[in-house]
Design a protein around this motif. Structure first.
Motif, mmCIF file in Angstrom:
data_model
loop_
_atom_site.group_PDB
_atom_site.id
_atom_site.type_symbol
_atom_site.label_atom_id
_atom_site.label_comp_id
_atom_site.label_asym_id
_atom_site.label_seq_id
_atom_site.Cartn_x
_atom_site.Cartn_y
_atom_site.Cartn_z
ATOM 1 N N TRP A 1 -10.892 2.997 4.565
ATOM 2 C CA TRP A 1 -10.753 2.883 3.059
ATOM 3 C C TRP A 1 -11.970 2.214 2.545
ATOM 4 O O TRP A 1 -11.978 1.021 2.668
ATOM 5 C CB TRP A 1 -9.487 2.140 2.389
ATOM 6 C CG TRP A 1 -8.402 2.995 3.127
ATOM 7 C CD1 TRP A 1 -8.371 4.398 3.479
ATOM 8 C CD2 TRP A 1 -7.160 2.447 3.447
ATOM 9 N NE1 TRP A 1 -7.017 4.469 3.939
ATOM 10 C CE2 TRP A 1 -6.153 3.320 3.984
ATOM 11 C CE3 TRP A 1 -6.545 1.126 3.161
ATOM 12 C CZ2 TRP A 1 -5.043 3.128 4.440
ATOM 13 C CZ3 TRP A 1 -5.297 0.882 3.642
ATOM 14 C CH2 TRP A 1 -4.656 1.889 4.128
ATOM 15 N N TYR B 1 -4.781 -5.108 1.418
ATOM 16 C CA TYR B 1 -4.808 -4.869 2.766
ATOM 17 C C TYR B 1 -5.727 -4.900 3.628
ATOM 18 O O TYR B 1 -5.761 -5.561 4.670
ATOM 19 C CB TYR B 1 -3.898 -3.555 3.037
ATOM 20 C CG TYR B 1 -3.698 -3.426 4.416
ATOM 21 C CD1 TYR B 1 -2.653 -4.007 5.021
ATOM 22 C CD2 TYR B 1 -4.350 -2.528 5.150
ATOM 23 C CE1 TYR B 1 -2.337 -4.052 6.502
ATOM 24 C CE2 TYR B 1 -3.951 -2.134 6.262
ATOM 25 C CZ TYR B 1 -3.044 -2.851 7.183
ATOM 26 O OH TYR B 1 -2.885 -2.577 8.276
ATOM 27 N N ASP B 2 -6.993 -4.322 3.292
ATOM 28 C CA ASP B 2 -8.318 -4.207 3.933
ATOM 29 C C ASP B 2 -8.882 -5.772 4.298
ATOM 30 O O ASP B 2 -9.262 -6.133 5.508
ATOM 31 C CB ASP B 2 -9.196 -3.389 3.213
ATOM 32 C CG ASP B 2 -10.459 -3.063 4.361
ATOM 33 O OD1 ASP B 2 -9.947 -2.385 5.480
ATOM 34 O OD2 ASP B 2 -11.605 -3.384 3.967
ATOM 35 N N VAL C 1 0.755 -1.444 0.018
ATOM 36 C CA VAL C 1 0.050 -0.097 0.033
ATOM 37 C C VAL C 1 0.806 1.236 -0.089
ATOM 38 O O VAL C 1 0.609 2.086 -0.782
ATOM 39 C CB VAL C 1 -0.887 0.026 1.241
ATOM 40 C CG1 VAL C 1 -1.671 1.365 1.231
ATOM 41 C CG2 VAL C 1 -2.071 -1.221 1.165
ATOM 42 N N SER D 1 -4.897 -1.345 -1.603
ATOM 43 C CA SER D 1 -5.637 -1.100 -0.274
ATOM 44 C C SER D 1 -6.675 -1.858 0.003
ATOM 45 O O SER D 1 -7.099 -2.318 1.178
ATOM 46 C CB SER D 1 -6.064 0.425 -0.497
ATOM 47 O OG SER D 1 -5.305 1.350 -0.526
ATOM 48 N N THR E 1 -10.033 -1.060 7.569
ATOM 49 C CA THR E 1 -9.391 0.329 7.622
ATOM 50 C C THR E 1 -10.852 1.514 7.363
ATOM 51 O O THR E 1 -11.863 0.836 6.788
ATOM 52 C CB THR E 1 -8.459 0.555 6.351
ATOM 53 O OG1 THR E 1 -9.169 0.146 5.280
ATOM 54 C CG2 THR E 1 -7.370 -0.530 6.553
#
Length: 219
Positions: free
Chosen positions: A66, A52-53, A15, A49, A64
């Protein structure tokens, strides 16, 4: 759990790397609209992103801030306008010209000047003293220059929009600004004999329902 920690750390690093690549692409584009490198970097940052989330959710049940969805890179190319290196084969033979006019009423000159001076102040270093805004016309121009250059920059309480018009035409040649004086108010907007008007959109300001009700009763 150690492997999971390592995977999360790696996802986070992706990210960060994608965010840096996106920033570099934005800087390199220097404000160009629809820059392909910016779009590709955006897709990469979005997907990093998202990944990762998802991993954070799987590992700890946390998310997150996001709110993103994964973007298919192949579909992203199509949405952007086609794969890189593929030239269009159907250019339009004429130039499309969009002419717009919108009028405004100024309820308070002093309020408009204050708004323009505040906008001018934001665009210079703090240690510099901005020149005063002199006059209504200069104030409107300052708001446009301080914004994105479109009429949306004039959507401020200090200006009351009146009627406007947008005309779309097909013209033989693009406007040559160097052929007109800076103080020529007509030349750049003057239609040529071979221009073809495609259509005209009339704009009317939104009238508050309460104001409309009062206006009807006044008659």
């Amino acid at each position: 759990m150690t492997d999971q920690h390592g995977e999360l750390d790696a996802a986070l690093e992706r990210v960060i790397a994608a965010a840096r690549a996106h920033l570099a692409a934005v800087r390199a584009a220097e404000g160009r609209i629809d820059d392909d490198n910016v779009w590709q970097a955006y897709v990469a940052l979005n997907n990093a992103s998202f990944a990762y989330d998802e991993q954070l959710l799987d590992a700890y049940g946390e998310v997150t801030p996001w709110d993103v969805e994964s973007i298919d890179p192949d579909e992203a190319d199509e949405r952007f306008g086609g794969a890189e290196g593929v030239e269009a084969t159907d250019p339009h033979p004429r130039v499309v010209s969009v002419r717009q006019r919108r009028d405004y009423r100024v309820p308070s000159v002093s309020a408009l000047l204050r708004a323009a001076e505040a906008a001018r102040r934001e665009g210079i270093p703090e240690e510099d003293e901005p020149a005063p805004v002199e006059g209504v016309g200069e104030a409107v121009l300052e708001l446009l220059q301080s914004g994105d250059g479109s009429l949306s920059a004039l959507d401020v309480p200090e200006l009351e929009p009146l009627d406007g018009v947008v005309m779309v035409s097909e013209v033989g040649t693009a406007v040559d600004l160097e052929s007109f004086d800076d103080d020529d108010p007509v030349g750049p907007f003057q239609p040529a004999a071979d221009d073809r008007l495609v259509g005209r959109l009339d704009e009317h300001p939104f009238l508050d329902l309460d104001e409309e009700h009062d206006h009807d009763h006044a008659h």
